[in-house]
Scaffold this active site. Structure first.
Site, PDB file in Angstrom:
ATOM      1  CG  LEU A   1      -4.971   3.828  -9.495  1.00  8.91           C
ATOM      2  CD1 LEU A   1      -4.784   4.719  -8.272  1.00  8.91           C
ATOM      3  CD2 LEU A   1      -4.745   4.613 -10.777  1.00  8.91           C
TER       4      LEU A   1
ATOM      5  N   GLY B   1      -0.175  -4.512  -5.429  1.00 10.82           N
ATOM      6  CA  GLY B   1       0.982  -4.460  -4.546  1.00 10.82           C
ATOM      7  C   GLY B   1       1.089  -5.721  -3.726  1.00 10.82           C
ATOM      8  N   GLY B   2       2.064  -5.740  -2.832  1.00 17.05           N
ATOM      9  CA  GLY B   2       2.269  -6.908  -2.010  1.00 17.05           C
ATOM     10  C   GLY B   2       1.133  -7.172  -1.044  1.00 17.05           C
ATOM     11  CG  MET B   3       0.531  -5.220   2.199  1.00 18.91           C
ATOM     12  SD  MET B   3       0.467  -3.959   3.491  1.00 18.91           S
ATOM     13  CE  MET B   3      -0.936  -4.527   4.466  1.00 18.91           C
TER      14      MET B   3
ATOM     15  CB  VAL C   1      -3.715   0.838  -5.410  1.00 20.53           C
ATOM     16  CG1 VAL C   1      -4.023   2.319  -5.201  1.00 20.53           C
ATOM     17  CG2 VAL C   1      -2.762   0.328  -4.330  1.00 20.53           C
TER      18      VAL C   1
ATOM     19  CE  LYS D   1      -1.375  -1.222   0.430  1.00 21.96           C
ATOM     20  NZ  LYS D   1      -0.100  -0.750   1.025  1.00 21.96           N
TER      21      LYS D   1
ATOM     22  CG  ASP E   1       9.107  -1.414   0.193  1.00 24.56           C
ATOM     23  OD1 ASP E   1      10.215  -1.771  -0.281  1.00 24.56           O
ATOM     24  OD2 ASP E   1       8.032  -1.759  -0.306  1.00 24.56           O
TER      25      ASP E   1
END
Length: 333
Positions: A19, A22-24, A27, A41, A135
């Protein structure tokens, strides 16, 4: 069917596709053995081997477990003990607010007020658990049947958790959404989420960000440059301006925001009410008029005109003479 990076299973879930990144981490869209779709995630290997990264991930899991709001997505399952670390939540098909506005243009004034009231309610639920999202931005808001769903609690903060995980010179968040007190290294408070909500509402109403993009936006906020609110409807501008106040103490809380935005959604006095019609003048009964009937009908038994009993009943009902005349002269087809 696996994802583009070759990942086919996460825990007991089957991966359908990626999908986003992201920063971590990444997903994925996955399915449970029974077919339920989930957004899963997975944090990156780099963060998984970092103490700060693991603490951030545990914070997000705990936040999703604690917060119960119609505007957040509940946690379905998570792996917090053995790498790879992941969390699964309900999958929402709808676009993000960022995608919706960029594709279809700014929202009407009433829709912006509705969106703001619902997001304020979401923040009230987050803050009630002692959490700060930190955020809030259009790409972290998914629209489902016109309602927002707040996602990505990856940098959520609580006073009960360990401090000092981030560099004060590089506060967490997104450029253009971080208030000045955070840029100066102050401890975050719920007011940082209200500031970000003000930026979100400007974007929803105009398609533009009030401080611009990237590092220049952060510099403008740090220097106290007033936000650009061109195009924001007048009724919303006051609410937005209060959210973007430089001092956190001058910003409204989520409950106050819900009240202010809710007032904008109420119809004006008298709107939608039918226009009253003037009352009909009362019907005044008339005295028994002299009989001048010349209707060509045989007289009733006992003498007199066959129509007189009809007229008498109409008079007793309080009808006027013109109506009686119409009634007694009416002929059946």
């Amino acid at each position: 069917m696996g994802s583009l990076d070759g990942t086919r299973r996460i825990g007991r879930f089957t991966v359908e596709r990626t999908l986003g990144n992201g920063g971590m981490g990444k997903v994925y869209l996955c399915r449970t053995p029974a077919g339920l779709r989930l957004a899963v995630k997975v944090i990156s290997a780099e963060l998984a081997h970092s103490r700060a990264g693991r603490i951030r991930f545990h914070r997000e899991v705990e936040a999703l477990r604690d917060v119960r709001s119609p505007y957040t997505l509940p946690l379905y399952d998570a792996e917090t003990l053995t790498p790879p670390y992941w969390l699964a939540s309900r999958y929402v098909e709808g676009p993000t607010l960022d995608q919706h506005v960029r594709k279809r243009g700014p929202l009407p004034e009433r829709r912006v007020a509705e969106l703001g009231a619902m997001l304020a309610e979401a923040l009230a639920g987050v803050h009630a658990h002692g959490l700060i999202h930190r955020d809030l931005k259009p790409s972290n808001i998914i629209l489902e049947d016109g309602e927002p769903r707040l996602i990505d609690f990856g940098i959520v903060r609580s006073d009960s958790w360990t401090r000092g995980l981030t560099d004060p010179m590089s506060p967490p968040g997104t450029n253009g959404f971080i208030p000045a007190e955070s840029l100066r290294g102050g401890e975050p408070t719920p007011a940082v989420d209200v500031f970000a909500l003000g930026v979100v509402l400007v974007f929803a109403a105009t398609g533009l960000l009030p401080f611009g993009h990237g590092l220049p936006a952060t510099l403008r906020i740090y220097q106290g440059v007033p936000p650009r609110l061109t195009g924001v409807p007048a009724a919303l501008a006051g609410v937005v301006r209060s959210c973007l106040a430089p001092a956190p103490a001058d910003r409204p809380g989520p409950d106050e925001l819900m009240a202010e935005l809710g007032a904008l959604l109420k119809p004006p006095p008298g709107a939608g009410r039918p226009v009253p019609k003037p009352p009909h003048p009362p019907t005044v009964p008339v005295a028994d008029p002299p009989h001048h009937c010349h209707a060509p009908v045989p007289p009733a038994a006992g003498g007199g005109c066959a129509l007189r009993p009809v007229a008498a009943r109409l008079l007793a009902a309080g009808l006027s003479r013109p109506l009686i005349r119409k009634a007694v002269l009416h002929r059946e087809p």
